[in-house]
Write a protein that holds these residues in place. Structure first.
Motif, short mmCIF file in Angstrom:
data_model
loop_
_atom_site.label_atom_id
_atom_site.label_comp_id
_atom_site.label_asym_id
_atom_site.label_seq_id
_atom_site.Cartn_x
_atom_site.Cartn_y
_atom_site.Cartn_z
N ASP A 1 -75.63 46.28 25.68
CA ASP A 1 -75.32 45.14 26.54
C ASP A 1 -76.40 44.09 26.36
O ASP A 1 -77.47 44.17 26.96
CB ASP A 1 -75.23 45.60 28.00
CG ASP A 1 -74.99 44.43 28.96
OD1 ASP A 1 -74.56 43.37 28.47
OD2 ASP A 1 -75.25 44.59 30.16
N GLN B 1 -67.06 46.86 33.53
CA GLN B 1 -67.81 46.31 32.39
C GLN B 1 -67.11 46.64 31.07
O GLN B 1 -66.95 45.77 30.20
CB GLN B 1 -69.23 46.89 32.39
CG GLN B 1 -70.09 46.42 31.23
CD GLN B 1 -71.47 47.08 31.23
OE1 GLN B 1 -71.81 47.82 32.16
NE2 GLN B 1 -72.26 46.81 30.21
N TRP C 1 -65.14 44.74 27.62
CA TRP C 1 -65.45 45.02 26.22
C TRP C 1 -64.21 45.47 25.44
O TRP C 1 -64.01 45.04 24.31
CB TRP C 1 -66.51 46.12 26.14
CG TRP C 1 -67.88 45.73 26.59
CD1 TRP C 1 -68.24 44.65 27.34
CD2 TRP C 1 -69.10 46.43 26.32
NE1 TRP C 1 -69.60 44.63 27.56
CE2 TRP C 1 -70.15 45.72 26.94
CE3 TRP C 1 -69.41 47.59 25.63
CZ2 TRP C 1 -71.49 46.14 26.88
CZ3 TRP C 1 -70.73 48.01 25.57
CH2 TRP C 1 -71.76 47.29 26.19
#
Length: 416
Positions: free
Chosen positions: A288, A338, A342
């Motif tokens: 990240d 999150q 992605w």
């Protein structure tokens, strides 16, 4: 009962200590409180998956590992060099052009740092590979961030987008306050070899060491509640006499047994998911680079080591650094949100296998001066572990070997 040497703790340091001593013909008993060898290195078997306790890798360039492990028998699967960094809604590829020449152009084009930063990585690589690894331990001590900015001249963007998450995953140090010596030695190992996973999980490492010891050397389920020079007392009341007692437990346990002040530890949380297909079928470390979290790094470990998942399934793991206050359910929800950014909606179909909180993942050693603390405390009593040297597999193996050599010298052997 009596033995020449009693080793308390069957982690890598204790096992390599026992290995070194038995090679010299010394009678050793290793007492381990748990039901398995390995200490902090553990592998859980769940629904056909192998899930290591926390994100761990074995670096094939570890010199101590090369000396004691049979790499062929471990059947190692390797990560690709470098990493994929999530920045600006896409993955940027940072590779090692020395080992993967095809990655040179994507690396130069990656929006992670400036062109000058990419050239500085080459300078860093050359710097850590020059001379011996021992030379790195003698370099001036400073924080990792100071070394990156002042010694090597990296920009703030390169530090924040690449080094902070990369070293966050390796050293559990996103603040970059750890020893610059440890960082440079690690970078050397990554440049010399591969990050790899054994087919039997990371616990295959201590199991291989234990299997090479004489039968009966290791006693599991033997909790020690007292040590003194020449004597060990177990929780069951058994007293074992010895010419030398060597404590090779984790730092906190050793501190209680020896009245030492242990270092603090650095923690992490690992979440493991099962999927019908990998989101990216490549053996890569994904970072990240935006710092949005909660996950610092993600990897499809079954693409690195297929033995970690049953046929037709994929195993994905992600690491949250530190000791977050959120409960497991909330942490899983945030991590999935999150990863949805992605990888898209497929994340919703993943099954959470387990969430492991590892508060003692690594010793917190901001300074490695001196690089190793002495093993001998007083006549007949010794201590070892990675927390006495540096927090790594190689550090644990080296500390165990050095402690054994200290015992051998006190026994009058011509040890190194």
């Amino acid at each position: 009962m009596s033995a020449e040497v009693v080793v308390v703790g069957a982690g890598l340091a204790g096992l390599n200590c026992a290995r070194t001593l038995t090679a010299w013909g010394v009678e050793v008993v290793v007492l381990e409180a748990s039901d398995a060898v390995g200490g902090r290195i553990q592998t859980h078997r769940e629904d056909g998956f192998l899930i290591d306790r926390g994100f761990q890798v074995y670096l094939t360039a570890y010199p101590e590992g090369r000396a004691v492990f049979d790499h062929d028998a471990l059947r190692l699967g390797a990560f690709d060099p470098g990493a994929w960094v999530w920045v600006g809604g896409a993955f940027q590829h940072i590779g090692d052009p020395f080992r993967q020449p095809t990655q040179a152009l994507p690396t130069l084009a990656a929006d992670v740092g400036t062109l000058a930063d990419k050239l500085r990585v080459l300078r860093l690589r050359q710097s850590v590979l020059s001379g011996s690894a021992e030379d790195l331990w003698r370099r001036p001590e400073r924080t990792t961030e100071a070394a990156l900015r002042e010694r090597y001249g990296f920009s703030e963007r390169m530090v924040d987008r690449f080094f902070r998450p990369f070293l966050g995953g390796v050293l559990l140090d996103p603040e970059l306050t750890a020893s610059s010596r440890a960082f440079e030695v690690y970078f050397r190992r990554f440049s010399e070899g591969a990050a790899a996973l054994p087919a039997g999980g990371m616990q295959a490492l201590p199991e291989q060491l234990a299997a090479a010891l004489p039968d009966g050397t290791v006693r599991l389920g033997a909790r020690v509640d007292g040590v003194a020079p020449y004597e060990v007392r177990t929780a069951e009341g058994e007293e074992i006499r010895a010419k030398a007692v060597l404590v090779a437990t984790d730092a906190l346990s050793a501190g209680g047994l020896l009245d030492l002040t242990p270092p603090r530890t650095k923690g992490t949380v690992q979440i493991a998911w099962a999927a019908d297909a990998p989101p990216i079928d490549a053996p890569v470390l994904m970072l990240d680079g935006e710092g949005g979290g909660p996950l610092n790094n993600v990897q499809v470990v079954s693409s690195v080591q297929p033995a970690y998942a049953p046929p037709g399934q994929a195993l994905i793991t992600g690491s949250v650094l530190g000791e977050p206050k959120a409960d497991d359910v909330s942490l899983d929800v945030a991590a999935r949100a999150q990863l949805h950014r992605w990888f898209g909606p497929q994340v919703g179909g993943w099954r959470t296998l387990r969430i492991d909180r590892v508060p003692d993942a690594l010793p917190d050693l901001p300074s490695l001066e001196p690089p190793e603390r002495p093993a001998r405390l007083r006549d007949g009593l010794y201590v070892t572990g990675d927390w006495r040297r540096n927090g790594s597999i190689n550090g644990a193996l080296a500390a165990g070997r050095h402690a054994a050599e200290a015992v051998l010298r006190d026994f009058g052997h011509d040890a190194p």
